[in-house]
Design a protein around this motif. Sequence first.
Motif, short mmCIF file in Angstrom:
data_model
loop_
_atom_site.label_atom_id
_atom_site.label_comp_id
_atom_site.label_asym_id
_atom_site.label_seq_id
_atom_site.Cartn_x
_atom_site.Cartn_y
_atom_site.Cartn_z
N LEU A 4 -26.40 114.52 -51.07
CA LEU A 4 -25.88 115.73 -51.73
C LEU A 4 -26.09 115.67 -53.24
CD1 LEU A 4 -22.51 116.13 -49.79
CD2 LEU A 4 -24.39 117.78 -49.79
N THR A 5 -25.81 114.52 -53.81
CA THR A 5 -25.94 114.37 -55.26
C THR A 5 -27.40 114.49 -55.69
OG1 THR A 5 -23.98 112.94 -55.25
CG2 THR A 5 -25.38 112.88 -57.21
N ALA A 6 -28.29 113.89 -54.93
CA ALA A 6 -29.72 114.00 -55.26
C ALA A 6 -30.19 115.44 -55.16
CB ALA A 6 -30.54 113.10 -54.34
N ASP A 7 -29.69 116.18 -54.17
CA ASP A 7 -30.05 117.60 -54.04
C ASP A 7 -29.55 118.40 -55.24
OD1 ASP A 7 -31.35 117.22 -51.65
OD2 ASP A 7 -29.64 117.81 -50.40
N LEU A 8 -28.34 118.10 -55.69
CA LEU A 8 -27.81 118.79 -56.87
C LEU A 8 -28.65 118.49 -58.11
CD1 LEU A 8 -24.00 118.16 -56.29
CD2 LEU A 8 -25.15 120.37 -56.20
N ALA A 9 -29.09 117.24 -58.22
CA ALA A 9 -29.95 116.87 -59.35
C ALA A 9 -31.26 117.64 -59.31
CB ALA A 9 -30.20 115.37 -59.34
N LEU A 10 -31.82 117.79 -58.11
CA LEU A 10 -33.06 118.56 -57.97
C LEU A 10 -32.85 120.01 -58.40
CD1 LEU A 10 -35.99 118.77 -57.02
CD2 LEU A 10 -35.12 119.20 -54.69
N GLU A 11 -31.72 120.60 -58.00
CA GLU A 11 -31.42 121.97 -58.43
C GLU A 11 -31.32 122.07 -59.94
OE1 GLU A 11 -28.68 124.62 -56.38
OE2 GLU A 11 -28.16 122.91 -55.11
N ALA A 12 -30.67 121.07 -60.55
CA ALA A 12 -30.50 121.11 -62.01
C ALA A 12 -31.84 121.01 -62.72
CB ALA A 12 -29.57 119.97 -62.44
N VAL A 13 -32.71 120.12 -62.23
CA VAL A 13 -34.01 119.94 -62.88
C VAL A 13 -34.87 121.18 -62.71
CG1 VAL A 13 -36.16 118.62 -62.81
CG2 VAL A 13 -33.96 117.43 -62.68
N THR A 14 -34.95 121.69 -61.48
CA THR A 14 -35.78 122.88 -61.25
C THR A 14 -35.17 124.12 -61.90
OG1 THR A 14 -34.66 123.23 -59.12
CG2 THR A 14 -36.74 121.98 -59.10
N GLY A 15 -33.86 124.08 -62.18
CA GLY A 15 -33.21 125.20 -62.85
C GLY A 15 -33.38 125.18 -64.35
N GLY A 16 -34.03 124.15 -64.88
CA GLY A 16 -34.34 124.13 -66.30
C GLY A 16 -33.43 123.31 -67.17
N ALA A 17 -32.59 122.45 -66.60
CA ALA A 17 -31.71 121.62 -67.41
C ALA A 17 -32.54 120.66 -68.26
CB ALA A 17 -30.75 120.83 -66.52
N ALA A 18 -32.20 120.57 -69.54
CA ALA A 18 -32.96 119.70 -70.45
C ALA A 18 -32.65 118.23 -70.22
CB ALA A 18 -32.66 120.07 -71.90
N SER A 19 -31.43 117.93 -69.79
CA SER A 19 -31.07 116.53 -69.53
C SER A 19 -30.05 116.50 -68.41
CB SER A 19 -30.52 115.86 -70.79
OG SER A 19 -29.43 116.58 -71.32
N VAL A 20 -30.26 115.57 -67.48
CA VAL A 20 -29.39 115.47 -66.30
C VAL A 20 -29.00 114.01 -66.12
CG1 VAL A 20 -29.16 115.88 -63.82
CG2 VAL A 20 -30.60 117.40 -65.22
N ALA A 21 -27.72 113.77 -65.89
CA ALA A 21 -27.23 112.42 -65.61
C ALA A 21 -26.50 112.40 -64.29
CB ALA A 21 -26.31 111.95 -66.72
N VAL A 22 -26.73 111.36 -63.51
CA VAL A 22 -25.97 111.10 -62.30
C VAL A 22 -25.18 109.82 -62.55
CG1 VAL A 22 -26.06 110.45 -59.87
CG2 VAL A 22 -27.56 112.25 -60.73
N ILE A 23 -23.85 109.91 -62.42
CA ILE A 23 -22.98 108.77 -62.69
C ILE A 23 -22.20 108.46 -61.42
CG2 ILE A 23 -21.14 107.88 -64.16
CD1 ILE A 23 -21.88 109.93 -66.25
N THR A 24 -22.12 107.18 -61.09
CA THR A 24 -21.39 106.75 -59.91
C THR A 24 -20.73 105.41 -60.20
OG1 THR A 24 -21.59 106.25 -57.55
CG2 THR A 24 -23.46 105.67 -58.94
N PRO A 25 -19.60 105.10 -59.56
CA PRO A 25 -18.91 103.85 -59.88
C PRO A 25 -19.60 102.60 -59.34
CG PRO A 25 -17.44 105.40 -58.77
CD PRO A 25 -18.81 105.94 -58.65
N TYR A 26 -20.49 102.75 -58.36
CA TYR A 26 -21.00 101.58 -57.63
C TYR A 26 -22.50 101.42 -57.82
CZ TYR A 26 -16.42 102.16 -55.49
OH TYR A 26 -15.08 102.31 -55.30
N ALA A 27 -22.91 100.18 -58.11
CA ALA A 27 -24.32 99.89 -58.38
C ALA A 27 -25.19 100.17 -57.16
CB ALA A 27 -24.47 98.43 -58.82
N ALA A 28 -24.70 99.85 -55.96
CA ALA A 28 -25.50 100.08 -54.76
C ALA A 28 -25.74 101.57 -54.54
CB ALA A 28 -24.80 99.47 -53.54
N GLN A 29 -24.74 102.40 -54.79
CA GLN A 29 -24.92 103.85 -54.63
C GLN A 29 -25.92 104.36 -55.67
OE1 GLN A 29 -23.91 105.64 -52.21
NE2 GLN A 29 -23.40 107.73 -52.79
N ALA A 30 -25.83 103.84 -56.90
CA ALA A 30 -26.79 104.24 -57.93
C ALA A 30 -28.22 103.90 -57.51
CB ALA A 30 -26.44 103.57 -59.26
N ARG A 31 -28.42 102.72 -56.92
CA ARG A 31 -29.76 102.35 -56.44
C ARG A 31 -30.24 103.31 -55.36
NH1 ARG A 31 -27.70 97.04 -57.04
NH2 ARG A 31 -27.10 96.96 -54.83
#
Length: 674
Positions: free
Chosen positions: A536-563
């Motif tokens: 879900l989070t990756a899909d939201l990031a794709l929407e943000a990028v294709t929607g023209g966001a100049a900078s996008v960050a994904v933040i999560t508490p866990y290193a494994a989830q970030a990977r």
Amino acid sequence: MSSPDAELLARFVAAFTRGVEREIAAMHTSSEAFELTLSGGEELGGLRYGFELPEANDKLVAGGEASLRTPRGEHRVTIERVEDLRVTMSSLAPLDLTARPIALVVAPWFLYDRLLQALAELDVDRHAVGLALTLFGKRPHRRVAGPLRCDHDALNASQRAAVQLCSDSDLAFLWGPPGTGKTATLTHVIEELLAQDQRILLASTTNGAIDQVLAKLAAQPWFAPAVEAGTLIRLGRSDEDTFGAELADVVGRMQGKHRTSLDQLRARIAGVEQQLRNGELLLAELAVAVVPQQSLFAEPPARLRPAALASVFPPGLADVVARTPPRDQAAALTQRLARLTRLRTLAKQRVALHTAAIRDLEAQVVGNARVVMCTLTNAYLSPLMKSQRFDVFIAEEAGMAALPALFCAACLCRGKAIMVGDPRQLPPIVQSRDELAQRAIGRSVFEVTIPDPTRSDVVAMLDVQYRMHPVIGGLVGRLFYGGRLTHGADAARNDAIASRAPYPGLPLVVLDTAARTTCQRSAKGTSRVNPTSAELTADLALEAVTGGAASVAVITPYAAQARDIRRLLAARRIADAVDCSTIHRFQGRECDVVLIDLVDAAPMRPGILLSGSAGQSDAANLLNVSLSRARGKLVIVADVGYFEDSAPAGIVTAILRDASRDGARVRLEHAPPA
């Protein structure tokens, strides 16, 4: 210094030492040393050596200790300088540079080893212990009101009040919530103190914080002349633009001839060493030829040709030697190699002289500088800092700094201590769970000296935030700053960001996964993952990028989830456009769009990272950092009901409830399709 101060110093040193020793023990259990293969070994004289690094490494700092490993054993070395891809080090015993491979072995706990040494060297007669005791609340602070000497009209009222406090008081805490112009205010503080003829040590836990301050200072009209004159310098390397303030640049401008000579000498030494290697090979070829003939019928020995000899002799001389018999050629080679060896020795002696001159000049430049900027580790590691004394100690990101390092740095300063940071953001990072280590290293200086910053007369809080959309800023202000923040951000900019996908027109959204995801241990069992939440989070990031966001960050508490999310971003071909990591990496940064994946869900209980109370806690500080990175759009992906049931009084539940009221709560079944 009085006896009470000596007794207090001894108590601080003893407590810090015990805490650091327990942290080192924890690091030995959980961490491993790393090594770098070195090349181009060069003797510099006086048991000093230079090597080429395979790549830049910010864990190598001047004054640090490491082991130099060769096939013939290990030697303890001290790193003297790190410049570009070259490292200079000293050893207690001669090193054999002919044995290969050579590796530099660095242990992650060596910084703490040197911190212990710095603590042991503190002395009431040689160090300004009084200011350190004031900083830690053991001496009363003094405040004398006086007029400011510089123009600070560009600042808002709370920022001007902060400058006034830093000017008047020998102890000041500049409390800068996210987006309130902390760094801009700090540049005015520095300018004011310089106008008062104060000598300043500005230190921080990270190079990034130093770089941010340096970039702000670079916009001031007085900055370039100060750097040119060596009035303001930066110790340590940085991958960012240092605007000519790096010590090596200042020294290079002042003594360019030494640098030029060193480059020429090193090139000459490399050429001579190649000639020596070639000569040894040619002598080996001639070894058979110069042995007396054993047979009357053997072929006459072959002489070396001019082309081969030209790799050792000058062209004309190579032709002459080529016409002589093999025995004479061997004698000529032996004589030539002896001469080349003498040339190499002389060149290395000249390298040592130039290097010593540069080292002496470095000490002069540091001693003459009015502002020295460095990391806290360099403040106690660098040999150049041992004899330095300052009027003012400014600690940027002070809340993240280890208390013993702050104490040591304060002991280099006589007049005042200014702590810059935010007690509602990240505390120091400590591996040990030992209570003593947590008390000695894991607490912030805010917690120790001003446990209630809202009621202290040495605290100046900046109260206008210029980063976040008012809806996001309102959430952050209510939860973490008692509703004291007002909003001055660029409305047009932030409304434009909020108008884009995902969820056009909404600056704050809670995507409620509504018990449709599951949390589990990662493959290695040391972290957590939630596969559906990651998608879900990756899909939201794709929407943000294709929607023209100049900078996008994904933040999560866990290193494994970030990977896992980074892998999903790569599959969507947007990995380069989205910065995805755990919370600690984002301190001090900001992005147009921030997506927070909280991960935790049934069947697991909430993890320790998110299980803090709704008041001040490590969990609250971590989440404050996460929320406050966003300029115009913040989306939180979480199972709301799970947190309400499992942690009703927790900070996450408080955030989700408040955000749902102030923004929009979208349940997963109504979420946009992937």
